[in-house]
Design an enzyme around this catalytic site. Structure first.
Site, mmCIF file in Angstrom:
data_model
loop_
_atom_site.group_PDB
_atom_site.id
_atom_site.type_symbol
_atom_site.label_atom_id
_atom_site.label_comp_id
_atom_site.label_asym_id
_atom_site.label_seq_id
_atom_site.Cartn_x
_atom_site.Cartn_y
_atom_site.Cartn_z
ATOM 1 N N ARG A 1 0.828 -1.215 0.000
ATOM 2 C CA ARG A 1 0.000 0.000 0.000
ATOM 3 C C ARG A 1 0.861 1.264 0.000
ATOM 4 O O ARG A 1 0.395 2.349 -0.308
ATOM 5 C CB ARG A 1 -0.971 -0.014 1.197
ATOM 6 C CG ARG A 1 -1.952 1.136 1.194
ATOM 7 C CD ARG A 1 -3.238 0.916 2.007
ATOM 8 N NE ARG A 1 -3.153 -0.007 3.104
ATOM 9 C CZ ARG A 1 -2.642 0.266 4.317
ATOM 10 N NH1 ARG A 1 -2.178 1.481 4.586
ATOM 11 N NH2 ARG A 1 -2.598 -0.666 5.245
ATOM 12 N N ASP B 1 -7.697 19.444 -14.441
ATOM 13 C CA ASP B 1 -7.968 18.106 -14.970
ATOM 14 C C ASP B 1 -7.686 18.193 -16.467
ATOM 15 O O ASP B 1 -8.427 18.821 -17.222
ATOM 16 C CB ASP B 1 -9.414 17.697 -14.691
ATOM 17 C CG ASP B 1 -9.730 16.268 -15.157
ATOM 18 O OD1 ASP B 1 -9.052 15.772 -16.075
ATOM 19 O OD2 ASP B 1 -10.675 15.665 -14.626
ATOM 20 N N LYS C 1 -8.053 6.874 -19.752
ATOM 21 C CA LYS C 1 -8.361 7.386 -21.080
ATOM 22 C C LYS C 1 -7.106 7.345 -21.960
ATOM 23 O O LYS C 1 -6.607 6.281 -22.251
ATOM 24 C CB LYS C 1 -8.967 8.791 -20.949
ATOM 25 C CG LYS C 1 -10.027 8.922 -19.843
ATOM 26 C CD LYS C 1 -11.308 8.187 -20.126
ATOM 27 C CE LYS C 1 -12.254 8.107 -18.948
ATOM 28 N NZ LYS C 1 -12.638 9.364 -18.318
ATOM 29 N N TYR D 1 -16.197 17.126 -15.799
ATOM 30 C CA TYR D 1 -16.574 15.712 -15.759
ATOM 31 C C TYR D 1 -17.641 15.554 -14.673
ATOM 32 O O TYR D 1 -17.466 16.073 -13.565
ATOM 33 C CB TYR D 1 -15.327 14.884 -15.441
ATOM 34 C CG TYR D 1 -15.664 13.459 -15.137
ATOM 35 C CD1 TYR D 1 -16.252 12.662 -16.114
ATOM 36 C CD2 TYR D 1 -15.428 12.917 -13.885
ATOM 37 C CE1 TYR D 1 -16.591 11.351 -15.830
ATOM 38 C CE2 TYR D 1 -15.749 11.608 -13.604
ATOM 39 C CZ TYR D 1 -16.336 10.835 -14.587
ATOM 40 O OH TYR D 1 -16.674 9.539 -14.308
HETATM 41 C C1 LIG Z 1 -13.231 9.755 -17.088
HETATM 42 C C2 LIG Z 1 -12.851 11.054 -16.492
HETATM 43 C C3 LIG Z 1 -12.588 11.160 -15.115
HETATM 44 C C4 LIG Z 1 -12.776 9.975 -14.167
HETATM 45 O O1 LIG Z 1 -11.814 8.998 -14.378
HETATM 46 P P1 LIG Z 1 -12.032 7.419 -14.015
HETATM 47 O O2 LIG Z 1 -10.729 6.830 -14.414
HETATM 48 O O3 LIG Z 1 -13.211 6.955 -14.800
HETATM 49 O O4 LIG Z 1 -12.297 7.341 -12.556
HETATM 50 C C5 LIG Z 1 -12.187 12.383 -14.630
HETATM 51 N N1 LIG Z 1 -12.048 13.454 -15.436
HETATM 52 C C6 LIG Z 1 -12.313 13.392 -16.751
HETATM 53 C C7 LIG Z 1 -12.160 14.616 -17.589
HETATM 54 C C8 LIG Z 1 -12.728 12.199 -17.315
HETATM 55 O O5 LIG Z 1 -13.011 12.144 -18.638
#
Ligand SMILES: *Cc1c(COP(=O)(O)O)cnc(C)c1O
Length: 344
Positions: free
Chosen positions: A21, A143, A168, A72
């Site tokens: 962890r 983000d 992504k 998001y």
């Molecule tokens: C998908 C996404 C998230 C969340 O990510 P996960 O890996 O699904 O938890 C956060 N910010 C943006 C812009 C996203 O497209």
């Protein structure tokens, strides 16, 4: 040639590693790769949302977050939940209005920005906003999932924190969930690692290995996907059934509004053969979905908006499939339009 996948929950006492962890050599290799691309120290997490939760947990009890109306929807839901619990106060401002952001910053703890936004693809001018946050002593967060470090490097623009859903583009093959936070400040990096060690939102080492493998082709995937997205945008702008195309001029996410209502837009998703009807994005496979099929999506997102994630397939194949799916389908082909509760 290849990093090992270290599958060990614990390590011999007295060595560099202690317990699974607290650290793992495979994540650390992923973190050094992302850190090199963004220009900071990276900490990886079990998902993008785990990374976002860790950053929001930096806000002191009763603190204030300045955030735009669009992001998001998981981020928006988490901010709303923290606000409801009295954990934080959220000041909502239009991030394209610099004066409004500057006016909202005094006394705040965190400025949350997402650019381009999911799914409306709003872009903000990062440098002046980030400079204003720094001047006001507010920790700024970007983000940057949609842009990837190849198209936008927020730390160089003055951000304190960059967040990615590595689910992504960074990993890029729709085969894992991971998140990552990158910072320049050593003390902030130490706090994030300490927080993760305690809260336990750690990635798996197999996921970290796959993400590293995916990142080897990040530049090639982005080059192809972005070029195809630009070409599709050109053609979609002239399509008789497309009433609006949202595209910031870079990246490989395109949102379109389809003539008609929710059911007609939904029917397009049911009619493609190459484009996969699914949530999520940033993979080598092109995918699309009607965002408002999720109850949690922002009401400003039109019912007829389809978010397209352009992959690396042949652009003419993509066009032919999309073009024919946009032709009105016999009714009932699009699947249910009822909203489900979550989506990415
Ligand atoms: C998908 C996404 C998230 C969340 O990510 P996960 O890996 O699904 O938890 C956060 N910010 C943006 C812009 C996203 O497209």
């Amino acid at each position: 040639m290849n990093p090992p996948i270290v599958l060990s929950s614990t390590f011999h006492a007295g060595g560099e590693m202690a317990y699974g962890r607290y650290g793992n050599p495979t994540w650390e290799m992923f973190e050094s790769a992302v850190g090199a691309l963004e220009g900071g120290a990276a900490t990886s997490y079990a998902s993008g949302m785990a990374a976002i939760a860790a950053v929001l947990d930096l806000v002191p009890e009763g603190g204030t977050v300045v955030a735009g109306p669009h992001a998001y929807h998981g981020t928006l839901a988490m901010l709303a939940q923290l606000e409801e619990r009295g954990r934080v106060t959220v000041r909502r401002v239009d991030p394209t209005d610099l004066d409004a952001v500057v006016a909202a910053l005094p006394g705040a703890d965190l400025l949350w920005l997402e650019s381009p936004t999911n799914p409306l693809l709003h872009v903000v001018d990062l440098p002046p906003l980030l400079a204003a946050a720094r001047e006001a002593g507010v920790v700024s967060v970007v983000d940057s999932t949609f842009a990837t470090p190849l198209l936008q490097r927020p730390l160089e623009d003055g951000a304190a924190v960059v967040v990615h859903s590595a689910t992504k583009y960074l990993s890029g093959h729709s085969d894992l969930l991971m998140g990552v936070v990158v910072v320049r400040d050593a003390e902030l990096a130490r706090r994030l690692v300490a927080h993760r060690s305690l809260h336990g939102a750690i990635p798996g080492s197999v996921e970290a290995w796959l993400a590293l493998r995916g990142m080897r082709t990040l530049h090639l995937r982005m080059e192809r996907a972005q070029a195809s997205a630009a070409e599709l945008v050109k053609r979609l702008r002239g399509h008789r059934r497309v009433t609006r195309v949202h595209y910031p001029g870079f990246g490989a996410i395109v949102s379109i509004e389809v003539e008609g209502d929710a059911a007609t837009a939904q029917a397009v998703c049911g009619a493609t053969r190459l484009w996969v009807h699914t949530t999520s994005l940033g993979g080598v496979e092109s995918s699309l979905e009607r965002r408002r099929r999720w109850a949690g999506e922002h009401p400003d997102v039109p019912e007829t908006l389809l978010r397209l994630s352009v992959g690396i397939e042949d652009v003419d194949d993509l066009w032919r499939d999309l073009d024919s799916a946009l032709e009105p389908a016999p009714s009932g082909e699009g699947g249910p339009v009822a909203a489900a509760s979550y989506g990415v």
